[in-house]
Design an enzyme around this catalytic site. Structure first.
Site, PDB file in Angstrom:
ATOM      1  N   HIS A   1       0.874  -1.177   0.000  1.00 42.85           N
ATOM      2  CA  HIS A   1       0.000   0.000   0.000  1.00 42.85           C
ATOM      3  C   HIS A   1       0.914   1.231   0.000  1.00 42.85           C
ATOM      4  O   HIS A   1       2.021   1.177   0.534  1.00 42.85           O
ATOM      5  CB  HIS A   1      -0.813  -0.068   1.297  1.00 42.85           C
ATOM      6  CG  HIS A   1      -1.937   0.921   1.417  1.00 42.85           C
ATOM      7  ND1 HIS A   1      -1.735   2.234   1.734  1.00 42.85           N
ATOM      8  CD2 HIS A   1      -3.284   0.763   1.298  1.00 42.85           C
ATOM      9  CE1 HIS A   1      -2.912   2.852   1.806  1.00 42.85           C
ATOM     10  NE2 HIS A   1      -3.864   1.978   1.552  1.00 42.85           N
TER      11      HIS A   1
ATOM     12  N   ASP B   1       2.784  -4.580   7.982  1.00 49.38           N
ATOM     13  CA  ASP B   1       1.564  -3.801   7.781  1.00 49.38           C
ATOM     14  C   ASP B   1       0.397  -4.779   7.907  1.00 49.38           C
ATOM     15  O   ASP B   1       0.146  -5.581   7.006  1.00 49.38           O
ATOM     16  CB  ASP B   1       1.624  -3.145   6.399  1.00 49.38           C
ATOM     17  CG  ASP B   1       0.290  -2.529   5.976  1.00 49.38           C
ATOM     18  OD1 ASP B   1      -0.719  -2.734   6.677  1.00 49.38           O
ATOM     19  OD2 ASP B   1       0.260  -1.857   4.931  1.00 49.38           O
TER      20      ASP B   1
ATOM     21  N   GLN C   1      -4.910  -5.256   6.722  1.00 45.15           N
ATOM     22  CA  GLN C   1      -5.930  -6.180   6.198  1.00 45.15           C
ATOM     23  C   GLN C   1      -6.004  -7.468   6.996  1.00 45.15           C
ATOM     24  O   GLN C   1      -7.058  -8.082   7.101  1.00 45.15           O
ATOM     25  CB  GLN C   1      -5.634  -6.537   4.735  1.00 45.15           C
ATOM     26  CG  GLN C   1      -5.834  -5.402   3.760  1.00 45.15           C
ATOM     27  CD  GLN C   1      -7.268  -4.918   3.706  1.00 45.15           C
ATOM     28  OE1 GLN C   1      -8.219  -5.678   3.926  1.00 45.15           O
ATOM     29  NE2 GLN C   1      -7.449  -3.648   3.440  1.00 45.15           N
TER      30      GLN C   1
ATOM     31  N   LYS D   1     -10.802  -1.079  10.154  1.00 47.09           N
ATOM     32  CA  LYS D   1     -10.946  -2.254   9.293  1.00 47.09           C
ATOM     33  C   LYS D   1     -11.316  -3.497  10.101  1.00 47.09           C
ATOM     34  O   LYS D   1     -11.413  -4.592   9.564  1.00 47.09           O
ATOM     35  CB  LYS D   1      -9.662  -2.468   8.494  1.00 47.09           C
ATOM     36  CG  LYS D   1      -9.468  -1.350   7.464  1.00 47.09           C
ATOM     37  CD  LYS D   1      -8.266  -1.522   6.595  1.00 47.09           C
ATOM     38  CE  LYS D   1      -8.208  -0.369   5.595  1.00 47.09           C
ATOM     39  NZ  LYS D   1      -6.972  -0.357   4.805  1.00 47.09           N
TER      40      LYS D   1
ATOM     41  N   CYS E   1      -4.688   2.422  -3.759  1.00 45.28           N
ATOM     42  CA  CYS E   1      -3.452   2.902  -3.104  1.00 45.28           C
ATOM     43  C   CYS E   1      -2.283   1.955  -3.334  1.00 45.28           C
ATOM     44  O   CYS E   1      -1.400   1.817  -2.478  1.00 45.28           O
ATOM     45  CB  CYS E   1      -3.642   3.113  -1.603  1.00 45.28           C
ATOM     46  SG  CYS E   1      -4.827   4.386  -1.207  1.00 45.28           S
TER      47      CYS E   1
HETATM   48  C1  LIG Z   1      -6.006   0.448   4.675  1.00 42.30           C
HETATM   49  C2  LIG Z   1      -4.616   0.041   4.543  1.00 42.30           C
HETATM   50  C3  LIG Z   1      -3.575   0.859   4.966  1.00 42.30           C
HETATM   51  C4  LIG Z   1      -3.793   2.240   5.510  1.00 42.30           C
HETATM   52  O1  LIG Z   1      -4.614   2.254   6.630  1.00 42.30           O
HETATM   53  P1  LIG Z   1      -5.104   3.669   7.209  1.00 42.30           P
HETATM   54  O2  LIG Z   1      -6.137   3.306   8.211  1.00 42.30           O
HETATM   55  O3  LIG Z   1      -5.679   4.406   6.026  1.00 42.30           O
HETATM   56  O4  LIG Z   1      -3.928   4.358   7.758  1.00 42.30           O
HETATM   57  C5  LIG Z   1      -2.289   0.380   4.864  1.00 42.30           C
HETATM   58  N1  LIG Z   1      -2.038  -0.830   4.371  1.00 42.30           N
HETATM   59  C6  LIG Z   1      -3.008  -1.661   3.942  1.00 42.30           C
HETATM   60  C7  LIG Z   1      -2.659  -3.023   3.440  1.00 42.30           C
HETATM   61  C8  LIG Z   1      -4.329  -1.241   4.002  1.00 42.30           C
HETATM   62  O5  LIG Z   1      -5.290  -2.057   3.576  1.00 42.30           O
END
Ligand SMILES: *Cc1c(COP(=O)(O)O)cnc(C)c1O
Length: 425
Positions: free
Chosen positions: A142, A219, A222, A245, A383
């Protein structure tokens, strides 16, 4: 919720019946927004990888906080301040067990995954990386996990390297191993791709990075809604996620970091709460986790987030994952009937994210026409522009499923896509 009831869902004859221990009808009742009518149709919400909807108990916790105990935390000694502080810190404990961190002070509240990654790049990165050091990310990151490292590399003269992927959307692990050298100082990769659904072998990635002495950030934006996270078992140095999320409030996340690393890192922002003592000559910093939480935090959302985690754990993450995998399988087989449709992201290990393109039809047109039928999907690059470039496309349409979605809704999507094809194909 009545977790013991069994629901049988029947559909296309060639697909086996799907069984779940979750009472989906009752779960749907927990989400007031699902009753919205969009363009004359009941909402079908398939944009869960962007943000999930919130159950009523989270909404009630938010208004309950503002109605009954809104106060600034950690400083006041009056009743409301004490109650708000206790609720705030209770969520930190809850987050600790949610990711299985060893210490509660390893949980830093942030604005979200993006903020957590920026925190690490600008504190750990600035202090410990130097010219010629290498940072490794992957093709499926992302933008949140690309740009902060590019900014750091530009500032410090470090080199950014990228793990390639194959046509299914799996990381090329042999290539990853080739990238690792004694110059590798940091590896930052996504646990689960938001565009492809790929679940990456992060335990292996972490072990190999540690073998050359690099630190690792995952990260988890998800992954955290789909399966159990255990940072001690993974062995990662940092893990960032977003509560919005995981059926929780927006603009709130956590950064998990190993205590010794967080202690060694300089603060991120300066201000109230993060200090021990301030004079005009010198400031001493507060201990963990407050060193990284300058200013009045997002108290209401932190308080409400606990209820989102409780909700998820009551349903059971493995029940949720089993159900969502069933939805993914159903949808994958159903869209394969649509001529000219190509799925982007065919990894063996996937979460319930279905990205696709249709020959001759722009993803944006698909999104607009589905919206006219009340169906919310995401279209565009999600993104992840470099990932789209890898597949030589400008974007996809993405349907991502959560626990409240149903096969009947997927049938509506399929019907909707046939209509799109009739109109534009
Ligand atoms: C949504 C997402 C982000 C960013 O999350 P934010 O809540 O917008 O800071 C980063 N990495 C992944 C894989 C995402 O799905």
């Amino acid at each position: 919720m009545s977790p013991n009831s069994i629901i049988w869902v029947g559909y296309f004859s060639k697909i086996a019946l799907m069984k779940t221990s979750l009472d989906i009808a009752s779960i749907r009742n927990d989400f007031p927004i699902l009753n919205e009518v969009i363009n004359g149709k009941q909402l079908v919400y398939f944009d869960n990888a962007a943000t999930t909807q919130k159950p009523r108990l989270v909404l009630d916790a938010l208004s309950g906080y503002y109605e009954h105990y809104n106060a600034n935390i950690h400083r006041g000694i009056h009743h409301l301040a004490e109650k708000a502080t206790a609720a705030f810190e209770q969520t930190r404990k809850r987050m600790q067990s949610f990711v299985n961190a060893e210490f509660s002070e390893e949980i830093i509240f942030t604005y979200g995954t993006t903020d957590g990654i920026n925190l690490v790049a600008s504190t750990y990165g600035r202090k410990f990386l130097k010219e010629g050091d290498e940072v490794i990310i992957s093709t499926m990151e992302h933008h949140s996990n690309i740009v902060p490292w590019q900014m750091l590399c530009e500032e410090k003269g470090c080199i950014l390297k990228v793990i390639p992927i194959d046509d299914n959307g799996d990381l090329l692990m042999d290539e990853y191993e080739k990238l690792l050298t004694e110059r590798t100082k940091f590896v930052s990769v996504v646990h689960v791709s938001n565009s492809l659904g790929t679940i990456n072998p992060i335990k292996e990635i972490i072990e190999k990075a540690h073998a050359v002495g690099a630190k690792v950030l995952i990260d988890g934006a998800q992954a955290s809604s789909h399966f159990h996270i255990d940072v001690q078992d993974l062995g990662c140095d940092f893990y960032a996620l977003s509560l919005h999320k995981i059926y929780g409030p927006t603009g709130l996340g956590i950064l998990y970091g190993k205590k010794d690393l967080l202690n060694a890192m300089p603060p991120y922002r300066g201000g109230g709460e993060m200090i021990k003592e301030v004079t005009f000559e010198k400031t001493t910093y507060n201990e963990l986790p407050y060193k990284f939480e300058a200013g009045t935090p997002n108290i209401a959302d932190v308080v409400a987030a606990k209820y989102a985690l409780d909700y998820v754990d009551t349903l059971g993450k493995s029940n949720i994952a089993t159900y969502e995998n069933g939805l993914l399988k159903y949808a994958t087989e159903a869209v394969s009937e649509i001529e000219g449709l190509k799925i982007i992201g065919k990894a063996k290990n996937k979460v319930s994210v279905l990205s696709f393109v249709i020959d001759g039809i722009h993803h944006q047109d698909i999104g607009v026409l589905l919206d006219q039928q009340g169906i919310a999907v995401r279209t565009g690059h999600h993104c992840t522009q470099p990932l789209m470039n890898r597949f030589n496309i400008t974007g996809t349409s993405r349907a991502s499923f959560a626990v409240y979605n149903t096969t009947e809704e997927i049938d509506l999507l399929i019907k909707g896509l046939h209509k799109v094809k009739r109109m534009l194909g």
